[in-house]
Design a protein around this motif. Structure first.
Motif, PDB file in Angstrom:
ATOM      1  N   ALA A 288       0.838  -1.208   0.000  1.00 36.37           N
ATOM      2  CA  ALA A 288       0.000   0.000   0.000  1.00 36.37           C
ATOM      3  C   ALA A 288       0.869   1.253   0.000  1.00 36.37           C
ATOM      4  O   ALA A 288       0.537   2.247  -0.673  1.00 36.37           O
TER       5      ALA A 288
ATOM      6  N   ARG B 299       2.155   1.644  -3.532  1.00 41.31           N
ATOM      7  CA  ARG B 299       1.108   2.180  -4.410  1.00 41.31           C
ATOM      8  C   ARG B 299       0.884   3.670  -4.151  1.00 41.31           C
ATOM      9  O   ARG B 299       0.680   4.451  -5.080  1.00 41.31           O
ATOM     10  N   ALA B 300       0.922   4.056  -2.889  1.00 39.96           N
ATOM     11  CA  ALA B 300       0.721   5.471  -2.546  1.00 39.96           C
ATOM     12  C   ALA B 300       1.828   6.329  -3.145  1.00 39.96           C
ATOM     13  O   ALA B 300       1.564   7.408  -3.683  1.00 39.96           O
TER      14      ALA B 300
ATOM     15  N   ALA C 234       0.150   9.860  -3.956  1.00 37.30           N
ATOM     16  CA  ALA C 234      -0.863  10.077  -2.910  1.00 37.30           C
ATOM     17  C   ALA C 234      -0.446  11.233  -2.008  1.00 37.30           C
ATOM     18  O   ALA C 234       0.725  11.619  -1.957  1.00 37.30           O
ATOM     19  N   ASP C 235      -1.415  11.769  -1.332  1.00 38.47           N
ATOM     20  CA  ASP C 235      -1.182  12.840  -0.370  1.00 38.47           C
ATOM     21  C   ASP C 235      -0.130  12.391   0.643  1.00 38.47           C
ATOM     22  O   ASP C 235      -0.150  11.251   1.115  1.00 38.47           O
TER      23      ASP C 235
ATOM     24  N   LYS D 167      -1.409  10.911   3.920  1.00 37.55           N
ATOM     25  CA  LYS D 167      -1.887   9.536   3.801  1.00 37.55           C
ATOM     26  C   LYS D 167      -0.700   8.569   3.787  1.00 37.55           C
ATOM     27  O   LYS D 167      -0.733   7.531   4.446  1.00 37.55           O
ATOM     28  N   THR D 168       0.337   8.926   3.069  1.00 37.14           N
ATOM     29  CA  THR D 168       1.523   8.069   2.988  1.00 37.14           C
ATOM     30  C   THR D 168       2.193   7.958   4.350  1.00 37.14           C
ATOM     31  O   THR D 168       2.595   6.859   4.763  1.00 37.14           O
TER      32      THR D 168
ATOM     33  N   LEU E 110       0.258   5.548   6.405  1.00 33.34           N
ATOM     34  CA  LEU E 110       0.524   4.159   5.999  1.00 33.34           C
ATOM     35  C   LEU E 110       1.855   3.661   6.563  1.00 33.34           C
ATOM     36  O   LEU E 110       1.957   2.536   7.054  1.00 33.34           O
TER      37      LEU E 110
END
Length: 91
Positions: free
Chosen positions: A24, A27-28, A33-34, A37-38, A41
């Motif tokens: 994940a 992928r981020a 991705a923001d 969010k990363t 994760l």
């Protein structure tokens, strides 16, 4: 780690969940991705790794340090193995 056979299935499930979390993160990063969010994760994955490490350390301490019937040499070796793992982790 013969003594982990009883908990092997649970440990493997945890490792597979961690692998999914790492994917994940990948992928981020690939998907731009923001960053918040990363970061979330990565923090969750680190927490999962810490939990896995805690479980294995506890199991090792019980079986190779605190278990009644161990010789002094076996106990000393268990302590050294445990300390080595902790030192590696803390770097």
């Amino acid at each position: 780690m013969a003594h982990t056979k009883a908990g092997k299935e649970q440990l493997l499930k945890r490792v597979k969940r961690i692998a999914g979390q790492v994917q994940a993160i990948e992928r981020a990063l690939e998907g731009d991705a923001d960053c918040a969010k990363t970061l979330h994760l990565v923090a969750a994955t680190r927490g999962a790794m810490n939990g896995l490490l805690d479980e294995i350390i506890e199991d090792h301490a019980r079986e190779h340090v605190a278990k009644p019937g161990l010789t002094d040499q076996e106990r000393a070796q268990g302590v050294e193995e445990l300390l080595e793992a902790i030192h590696r982790y803390s770097k």
